[in-house]
Design an enzyme around this catalytic site. Sequence first.
Site, mmCIF file in Angstrom:
data_model
loop_
_atom_site.group_PDB
_atom_site.id
_atom_site.type_symbol
_atom_site.label_atom_id
_atom_site.label_comp_id
_atom_site.label_asym_id
_atom_site.label_seq_id
_atom_site.Cartn_x
_atom_site.Cartn_y
_atom_site.Cartn_z
ATOM 1 N N ARG A 1 0.836 -1.205 0.000
ATOM 2 C CA ARG A 1 0.000 0.000 0.000
ATOM 3 C C ARG A 1 0.871 1.256 0.000
ATOM 4 O O ARG A 1 0.494 2.284 -0.571
ATOM 5 C CB ARG A 1 -0.956 0.013 1.204
ATOM 6 C CG ARG A 1 -1.732 1.327 1.328
ATOM 7 C CD ARG A 1 -2.979 1.229 2.196
ATOM 8 N NE ARG A 1 -2.733 0.640 3.494
ATOM 9 C CZ ARG A 1 -2.122 1.242 4.530
ATOM 10 N NH1 ARG A 1 -1.697 2.494 4.409
ATOM 11 N NH2 ARG A 1 -1.948 0.624 5.667
ATOM 12 N N TYR B 1 -17.050 15.210 -15.834
ATOM 13 C CA TYR B 1 -17.451 13.810 -15.656
ATOM 14 C C TYR B 1 -18.477 13.707 -14.518
ATOM 15 O O TYR B 1 -18.287 14.330 -13.453
ATOM 16 C CB TYR B 1 -16.196 13.000 -15.337
ATOM 17 C CG TYR B 1 -16.431 11.557 -15.033
ATOM 18 C CD1 TYR B 1 -16.873 10.679 -16.020
ATOM 19 C CD2 TYR B 1 -16.215 11.050 -13.755
ATOM 20 C CE1 TYR B 1 -17.084 9.342 -15.737
ATOM 21 C CE2 TYR B 1 -16.421 9.715 -13.471
ATOM 22 C CZ TYR B 1 -16.856 8.867 -14.461
ATOM 23 O OH TYR B 1 -17.054 7.547 -14.174
ATOM 24 N N ASP C 1 -8.257 17.230 -15.243
ATOM 25 C CA ASP C 1 -8.534 15.837 -15.598
ATOM 26 C C ASP C 1 -8.228 15.694 -17.087
ATOM 27 O O ASP C 1 -8.955 16.210 -17.933
ATOM 28 C CB ASP C 1 -10.004 15.531 -15.277
ATOM 29 C CG ASP C 1 -10.391 14.080 -15.554
ATOM 30 O OD1 ASP C 1 -9.735 13.435 -16.405
ATOM 31 O OD2 ASP C 1 -11.359 13.602 -14.941
ATOM 32 N N LYS D 1 -9.047 4.343 -18.830
ATOM 33 C CA LYS D 1 -9.407 4.732 -20.199
ATOM 34 C C LYS D 1 -8.184 4.611 -21.107
ATOM 35 O O LYS D 1 -7.638 3.542 -21.220
ATOM 36 C CB LYS D 1 -10.011 6.147 -20.186
ATOM 37 C CG LYS D 1 -11.033 6.372 -19.062
ATOM 38 C CD LYS D 1 -12.284 5.535 -19.182
ATOM 39 C CE LYS D 1 -13.175 5.574 -17.940
ATOM 40 N NZ LYS D 1 -13.476 6.886 -17.416
HETATM 41 C C1 PLP Z 1 -13.987 7.442 -16.227
HETATM 42 C C2 PLP Z 1 -13.611 8.824 -15.874
HETATM 43 C C3 PLP Z 1 -13.296 9.165 -14.556
HETATM 44 C C4 PLP Z 1 -13.399 8.179 -13.419
HETATM 45 O O1 PLP Z 1 -12.439 7.173 -13.546
HETATM 46 P P1 PLP Z 1 -12.612 5.707 -12.940
HETATM 47 O O2 PLP Z 1 -11.375 5.004 -13.357
HETATM 48 O O3 PLP Z 1 -13.872 5.130 -13.491
HETATM 49 O O4 PLP Z 1 -12.716 5.852 -11.446
HETATM 50 C C5 PLP Z 1 -12.887 10.465 -14.300
HETATM 51 N N1 PLP Z 1 -12.815 11.391 -15.280
HETATM 52 C C6 PLP Z 1 -13.112 11.092 -16.558
HETATM 53 C C7 PLP Z 1 -13.027 12.156 -17.587
HETATM 54 C C8 PLP Z 1 -13.525 9.806 -16.900
HETATM 55 O O5 PLP Z 1 -13.842 9.526 -18.164
#
Ligand code: PLP
Length: 373
Positions: free
Chosen positions: A39, A92, A164, A189
Site C-alpha cells: 500500500r 465527468y 482531468d 481509459k
Molecule cells: C472514467 C472517468 C473518470 C473516473 O475514472 P474511474 O477510473 O472510473 O474511477 C474520471 N474522469 C473522466 C473524464 C472519466 O472519463
Amino acid sequence: MDIKPKITPIYQTSVFKFDDLNELEQYFGEPGSRYLYSRNGNPNSDELAAAVNKLEGGAGAVATGSGMAAIFAAILAYCQAGDHVLCAADIYGGSSALLNAELSRMGIAVSYVPFEQLYDLAALVRPTTRLLLAETISNPLLRVADLRRLAEECHLQGLKLVVDNTFATPVLTRPLELGADITLHSVTKYIAGHSDVTAGAVVAAAPEVAARLRQIGVFYGLTLSPMESWLAVRGLKTLRIRMREHSHNALAVAGFLARHPRVRQVNYPGLADHPQHALAAAQGQGQFGGMMSFLLADETTVVNDFMQRSQRFPFAPSLAGVDSSLSYPLGTSHRSLTPEQQQALGITVGLVRLSVGIEPLDELLADLEQALA
Ligand SMILES: *Cc1c(COP(=O)(O)O)cnc(C)c1O
C-alpha cells in the site's frame, strides 16, 4: 542464477521482508531504496506512476485504484474542511457526484462554472476557494478548455488548477507544461487502453505536492495493486500509436456522421465547425482523440434502434478501449444531474457518445451506415 527479466515481473506481494534492523533503518533513511508494504509502494505501481509522471512532465505521481481516487487525492492535496472549490460545469458525472454528495459532508463546498465563464472567475472566488477542477476535453460534449489561459486566470485569482486529462492523454496535451498544478487520469481509459483494468494516476508539478499526494494515497488507502499496475504499464507502452489510430478513425467517423441525414449534430473537436477547433488543433498537436458525441432525433426508440443495430459499437458505459463502444450520457454518466442541469448542458434524449476504437476504419463506417439506415 542471475535472472534478468526484460519486463518488470508482477510483484504480487502485499509485504516485503527485511533481514534485520539495519535494513529497516535503510528503508526509512534512504527513501526509494527498499520496499516495505505494497500500500505504501510496490515496484509495479511505482513503475506506472513513474511512466505517467514522465509523459506528463511532472515532479512526481501516484498510481491510484481508480480515476475517482485520483480526483479525490487531488482535491485533498489542496483542501480541508471549510474550503471551497470551483468545478467546470462540463465535467465527468462521477466528479460532480463526489463533490456534491461526499466532499460536501467533509465540509468542502463546491460551485460550478459554466463553460463561457471559465476565464473570468473573479465573481465566483471566495476567500476559502482553493482550486478549479476542469477537463482538457469535456465529457460528453467535447468542449476544449484553453489550459494556458485557464492556468493564468486561476493563478491570478490565487487558485490551483487541477486538470482531468483523461480524454486528451499526454500524447495530445500536457497540462503541467501549460501551467496546471496537478493533472490526473482515469488510467482505466486511454492510458491502459484495453478495457481490462480500473486504475488512476495523479501527477503534480511541484515535488512537495507530489509528496503530499503520496501521503494521501497511503493514509486513505487509494494506491493501486501490483496486477492492475502491471496491466496498465503494458497498455501504456502503445499509448502513442493507439492515440494516432483513435484520432485518425474518429476524424473520419465524425465527418461521416456530420454528413448523415439522420444526425442532427456532431460534437468532435476535429471538425472545422467545432467552436474550439483551432484551439484543439494547437493544444492537441493536431490530433483530436477518439471521443465524440452526436445527436439523433430526441426519441428513445430512435436511440434504441441504433443501439440494437450497431455491431461494432456495443453499448458499454465506459470509453477509450482499443475496441469501439458507445454510451448514453443521459442514462449513465449524467443520470444524477437534475433535468434542468441536463438541459442546460445539452444532454438530451438523442445524445449518443461514441468511443472510436482502432479497428479497420471501413468496418466501423459500414457498421454505422447500416445502424443508421
Ligand atoms: C472514467 C472517468 C473518470 C473516473 O475514472 P474511474 O477510473 O472510473 O474511477 C474520471 N474522469 C473522466 C473524464 C472519466 O472519463
